[in-house]
Design an enzyme around this catalytic site. Sequence first.
Site, PDB file in Angstrom:
ATOM      1  N   GLY A   4     165.366  71.625  22.812  1.00 41.74           N
ATOM      2  CA  GLY A   4     166.121  71.051  21.697  1.00 41.74           C
ATOM      3  C   GLY A   4     165.356  70.053  20.856  1.00 41.74           C
ATOM      4  CB  SER A   5     161.777  69.291  20.248  1.00 44.97           C
ATOM      5  OG  SER A   5     161.277  70.535  19.831  1.00 44.97           O
TER       6      SER A   5
ATOM      7  CG  LEU B  14     172.910  85.796  17.302  1.00 45.37           C
ATOM      8  CD1 LEU B  14     172.851  84.813  16.136  1.00 45.37           C
ATOM      9  CD2 LEU B  14     174.067  85.461  18.234  1.00 45.37           C
TER      10      LEU B  14
ATOM     11  CG  HIS C 230     159.587  83.552  14.623  1.00 51.35           C
ATOM     12  ND1 HIS C 230     160.035  84.001  15.853  1.00 51.35           N
ATOM     13  CD2 HIS C 230     158.317  84.045  14.478  1.00 51.35           C
ATOM     14  CE1 HIS C 230     159.098  84.750  16.408  1.00 51.35           C
ATOM     15  NE2 HIS C 230     158.055  84.786  15.602  1.00 51.35           N
TER      16      HIS C 230
ATOM     17  CD  GLU D 126     173.826  94.233  10.502  1.00 49.79           C
ATOM     18  OE1 GLU D 126     173.728  95.373  10.954  1.00 49.79           O
ATOM     19  OE2 GLU D 126     174.693  93.882   9.670  1.00 49.79           O
TER      20      GLU D 126
ATOM     21  CG  ASP E 281     162.003  87.110  15.168  1.00 52.56           C
ATOM     22  OD1 ASP E 281     162.952  86.304  15.096  1.00 52.56           O
ATOM     23  OD2 ASP E 281     161.313  87.250  16.196  1.00 52.56           O
TER      24      ASP E 281
ATOM     25  CD  GLU F   4     158.938  75.373  15.912  1.00 51.88           C
ATOM     26  OE1 GLU F   4     158.978  76.584  16.071  1.00 51.88           O
ATOM     27  OE2 GLU F   4     159.176  74.557  16.827  1.00 51.88           O
TER      28      GLU F   4
END
Length: 207
Positions: A15-16, A96, A112, A145, A148, A177
């Site tokens: 969770g950074s 997902l 990503h 869908e 990446d 990020e």
Amino acid sequence: MKPKPRIAVLVSGNGSNLQAIIDQATRADFPAKIALVISNNEKAYALERAKRAHIPAVCLSHSGFSSREDHEIRMLEEIEKHQCHFVVLAGFMRLLSPLFVRKFPSRLINLHPSLLPAFKGAHAIEEAWNYGTRVTGVTVHFVDEQMDTGPIILQEVVAITPNLSLKELKDKIHQVEHHLLPAAIELLVTEKLEIVDRKVLIKTGEL
Ligand code: GRF
């Protein structure tokens, strides 16, 4: 004052990146409110970070559900309950299904750790390092869908200089990020992004 758009952040691990968003959200002018954190991993340190920041957090382990869809339906219930209009995948290590993705057209983004379309998947940093590319980087993109493949919002290059260790590369990627994801969230929630022929137009002169 108009309420800020509410975002749900989905996580699986340390969770950074969630922390980076939490830190940015302490700025009065940050345009989004983190209204919910969902983890699919009960051991995720991200849950602790959410708790410390007094953000509603739920753990919905996918192993407790008989199908991917059932798990996603449960996550959707939480997202709806907390009235989140946008969803941010910040180290959420699960694909997902269309059922989930279709609920958030142009409102679901992912982070990503490579320059997509290179090095898709869960081991992008190691793969770029092992391959010996001179550059890699970070991508924030809309989720479609497939894995990446969605329209790219922001990318930033990270150089793989001679003798850079894998650990050093990981650190460099994470540093990038931590500013790229909050920047993309700002653009998203302030409606500065438009997708035309899979290209993302940014309606600002600043980036
Ligand atoms: C990040 O490198 C992200 O790009 C990848 O998973 C990692 C999550 O890190 N999808 P953290 O949990 O935010 O520290």
